[in-house]
Design an enzyme around this catalytic site. Sequence first.
Site, PDB file in Angstrom:
ATOM      1  CE1 TYR A 110       7.454 -16.832   1.876  1.00  0.00           C
ATOM      2  CE2 TYR A 110       7.387 -15.542   4.412  1.00  0.00           C
ATOM      3  CZ  TYR A 110       7.059 -16.146   3.508  1.00  0.00           C
ATOM      4  OH  TYR A 110       6.111 -17.530   3.348  1.00  0.00           O
ATOM      5  CB  CYS A 113      11.504 -11.361   3.779  1.00  0.00           C
ATOM      6  SG  CYS A 113      11.863 -11.801   6.145  1.00  0.00           S
ATOM      7  CG  PHE A 115      13.781 -11.889   9.215  1.00  0.00           C
ATOM      8  CD1 PHE A 115      15.206 -11.369  10.877  1.00  0.00           C
ATOM      9  CD2 PHE A 115      12.761 -11.451   9.639  1.00  0.00           C
ATOM     10  CE1 PHE A 115      14.627 -10.958  11.747  1.00  0.00           C
ATOM     11  CE2 PHE A 115      12.266 -11.191  10.976  1.00  0.00           C
ATOM     12  CZ  PHE A 115      13.189 -11.375  12.359  1.00  0.00           C
ATOM     13  CB  CYS A 116      15.069 -12.934   2.633  1.00  0.00           C
ATOM     14  SG  CYS A 116      13.767 -14.110   3.421  1.00  0.00           S
TER      15      CYS A 116
END
Length: 378
Positions: A110, A113, A115-116
């Site tokens: 995503y 996001c 973390f992405c």
Amino acid sequence: MAAACARTLCKVGWNILESPVARRSGTVSYLVGNVGAHGSRRAYGTGGTGVRSKLLSSLRGGGGRVLGCAFLLGGGVGLYQTVKYSVQQHLAEEESKVPGGDLKLTLYQYKTCPFCSKVRAFLDYHGLPYEIVEVNPVMRQEIKWSTYRKVPILMVDGDVQVNDSSVIISSLKTYLICNNKSVTDILRCYPELKSVNSSGKEVTEYSNKYWLMLSEAEATVVYPEKGMQKEERKWREWADDWLVHLISPNVYRTPTEALAAFDYIVREGKFGTYEGFFAKYVGATAMYLISKRLKSRHNLQDDVRQDLYKAVNEWVAAIGKKRKFMGGDQPNLADLAVYGVLRVMEGLQSFDDMMANSKVKNWYRRVERASLNHEGRK
């Protein structure tokens, strides 16, 4: 071969232009007069002394200058194309020599996001080519093939699946340093651990995810000063366990900010028309309410901005005034992790407030430039 031909054309052109007769004035009209008198049919014949004599007289006349220029132009164009091709070929070869450039990487994500975003910051900084598959956060059909239902997921060479942002970063960094290890071999050092949390839900965690799997000699090169490795691990973990939890309470702080945040999420994410409408208005309302619960869960102040300012100022203080980055002259994995988390707020009020009311701006812009310029290739 092409370069030799181009050089020959240039040489012929210069010889024609430098010939004494070609430099005489008035010979262009002489050449035109000859053509008019004898007709074009003989000039374009297939042989015979008449044709040869006219061609030679043309070369001796002003037409030699024209012909010489033509040779020079042709040779110049040929040299340009040859040099251009050589440079492109050289750049392609250099690209393939970049550590990790031999890997085919596909990131399922995503975009908004944190973390992405961490993983993209790492890949961009190191100049690793990768493809992105944007996952629909509602249906998640793009990762229906995976039993692991979170993002990011990184596929390596089409058949090796790497889960969890920190595992992705640690394993790839190890691969870039250790030329004699495959990604599959390295992943064995990050075993998957499943457990059941207090709510009865099964959760997956990974051992050693903040560690690089290096020999003592390799670790000495990567972390030349005492305490650098421990410091990097500490702040990478801090980014995951604390900083990331400040994002939602800040971007959904008010109904207006929540709506603006979801407008950005829908615009940048992968939503259908009706899904986007539902996500924007219903999602914004839901996340505004959830942010209040998150504020309570993490013991945040009523003004959650103050917790954000405090966190990033602590980070800047840990770097100190003598270093550009926590990694010294270049960002380390902690720099890239913190940058990746904070970056998801760009374009929102929370980001503008953070840049204006904390000390993080100069560091943030330095990491941004390093990532955009792929400085980790060096």
